[in-house]
Design an enzyme around this catalytic site. Structure first.
Site, mmCIF file in Angstrom:
data_model
loop_
_atom_site.group_PDB
_atom_site.id
_atom_site.type_symbol
_atom_site.label_atom_id
_atom_site.label_comp_id
_atom_site.label_asym_id
_atom_site.label_seq_id
_atom_site.Cartn_x
_atom_site.Cartn_y
_atom_site.Cartn_z
ATOM 1 C CG ASN A 166 -3.725 -26.905 13.768
ATOM 2 O OD1 ASN A 166 -3.917 -27.598 13.747
ATOM 3 N ND2 ASN A 166 -4.323 -25.665 13.931
ATOM 4 C CD GLU A 190 -9.169 -23.414 17.189
ATOM 5 O OE1 GLU A 190 -8.191 -24.822 17.262
ATOM 6 O OE2 GLU A 190 -9.682 -23.318 16.147
ATOM 7 N N GLY A 247 -11.708 -20.280 11.088
ATOM 8 C CA GLY A 247 -12.763 -20.740 10.921
ATOM 9 C C GLY A 247 -13.784 -20.812 10.579
ATOM 10 C CG HIS A 298 -4.077 -23.236 18.231
ATOM 11 N ND1 HIS A 298 -5.793 -22.406 18.086
ATOM 12 C CD2 HIS A 298 -4.036 -22.899 16.195
ATOM 13 C CE1 HIS A 298 -6.266 -22.820 16.822
ATOM 14 N NE2 HIS A 298 -5.362 -22.626 16.278
ATOM 15 C CB SER A 330 -10.530 -18.455 6.164
ATOM 16 O OG SER A 330 -11.010 -18.023 7.520
ATOM 17 C CD GLU A 346 -3.469 -19.631 13.409
ATOM 18 O OE1 GLU A 346 -3.363 -20.165 12.170
ATOM 19 O OE2 GLU A 346 -3.364 -19.665 14.714
ATOM 20 C CE LYS A 401 -7.318 -25.854 13.639
ATOM 21 N NZ LYS A 401 -8.888 -24.282 13.962
#
Ligand code: PGA
Length: 245
Positions: free
Chosen positions: A8, A95, A166, A93, A205, A160, A10
């Site tokens: 991904n 985000e 991250g 996702h 991660s 996730e 991003k």
């Protein structure tokens, strides 16, 4: 079924960088038994798909709209991604859920739209740090699965945990084993026998150093990789740690 290793990207890379990264992944893909996927920003899907033509690396989008066309300024429809060469799309996702207020219901509509457009959806679920601290992680993920996945579901689920995205903090193998077993149970409850074969990716991660142990956990069907997917060598090392299935 082979494990799926999905990158991904991003909101990273200018066009030339995205093409170079894709070429780097393709150059090392030979002999890797995992399925490989890269998800650049929608703007670069076409160029990356062209660069990857004839290679075993597939291309996906990072989101799509729930409608197949219409007056939706700034949005991207599933058929547009498909037309540009994508065969996959990441949906829901964290985000998107956090920064764009996406609900389970919206993710479910997007998933239907993606499948109708010929895209395989990767639907993301995962709890935040407070929810885990409060012992609510399985309840939260259970609700997300129930609300986000249409019936039937022809796609992949990605677990996730938000606190691992991250941050460099990975879930322990035990956390992953427990959650993936729970997700498997929920999928079987929702979809019967079909729920046995839906791949469940782990994300948060993942890097070359921890990939082998995470990918060996039961019910882990691959990885959704953010930061470490921006380096072709690191991404390929993760893919080499994957299981052929
Ligand atoms: P990360 O991101 O690997 O950088 O933690 C994973 C993701 O958001 O898909």
């Amino acid at each position: 079924m082979p494990q799926l290793i999905a990158g991904n990207w991003k909101m990273h890379c200018l066009a030339a960088e995205a093409v170079a990264l894709a070429q780097g992944v393709a150059a090392g893909a030979q002999g890797i038994e995992a399925e490989l996927l890269v998800c650049p920003t929608a703007l670069h899907v076409e160029a990356v798909a062209r660069a990857l033509q004839g290679t075993p690396v597939a291309v996906g989008g990072q989101d799509c709209h729930q409608a197949k066309q219409g007056a939706h300024t700034g949005d991207i429809a599933g058929p547009m991604l498909r037309d540009a060469g994508a065969t996959w799309v990441i949906l829901g996702h964290s985000e998107r859920r956090q920064n764009h207020g996406e609900t389970d219901e919206l993710v479910r509509e997007k998933t239907l739209a993606a499948v109708a457009a010929g895209l395989t959806p990767i639907v993301c679920v995962g709890e935040n740090a407070d929810q885990r601290a409060g012992g609510q992680e399985t309840e939260v993920v259970g609700w997300q699965l129930a609300g986000s996945l249409p019936k039937p579901f022809a796609g992949v689920v990605a677990y996730e945990p938000i606190w691992a995205i991250g941050t460099g903090k990975t879930a322990t193998e035990e956390d992953v084993a427990l959650m993936h077993a729970f997700i498997r149970e929920e999928l079987v409850r929702q979809f019967g026998d079909d729920g046995q074969t839906i791949r469940i990716l782990y994300g948060g991660s993942v890097k070359a150093a921890n990939a082998a142990s995470l990918l060996a956990v039961p019910n882990v069907g691959g990885a959704l990789v953010g930061g470490a997917s921006l380096n072709a060598g690191e991404f390929l090392a993760i893919a080499r740690a994957a299981q052929a299935g």
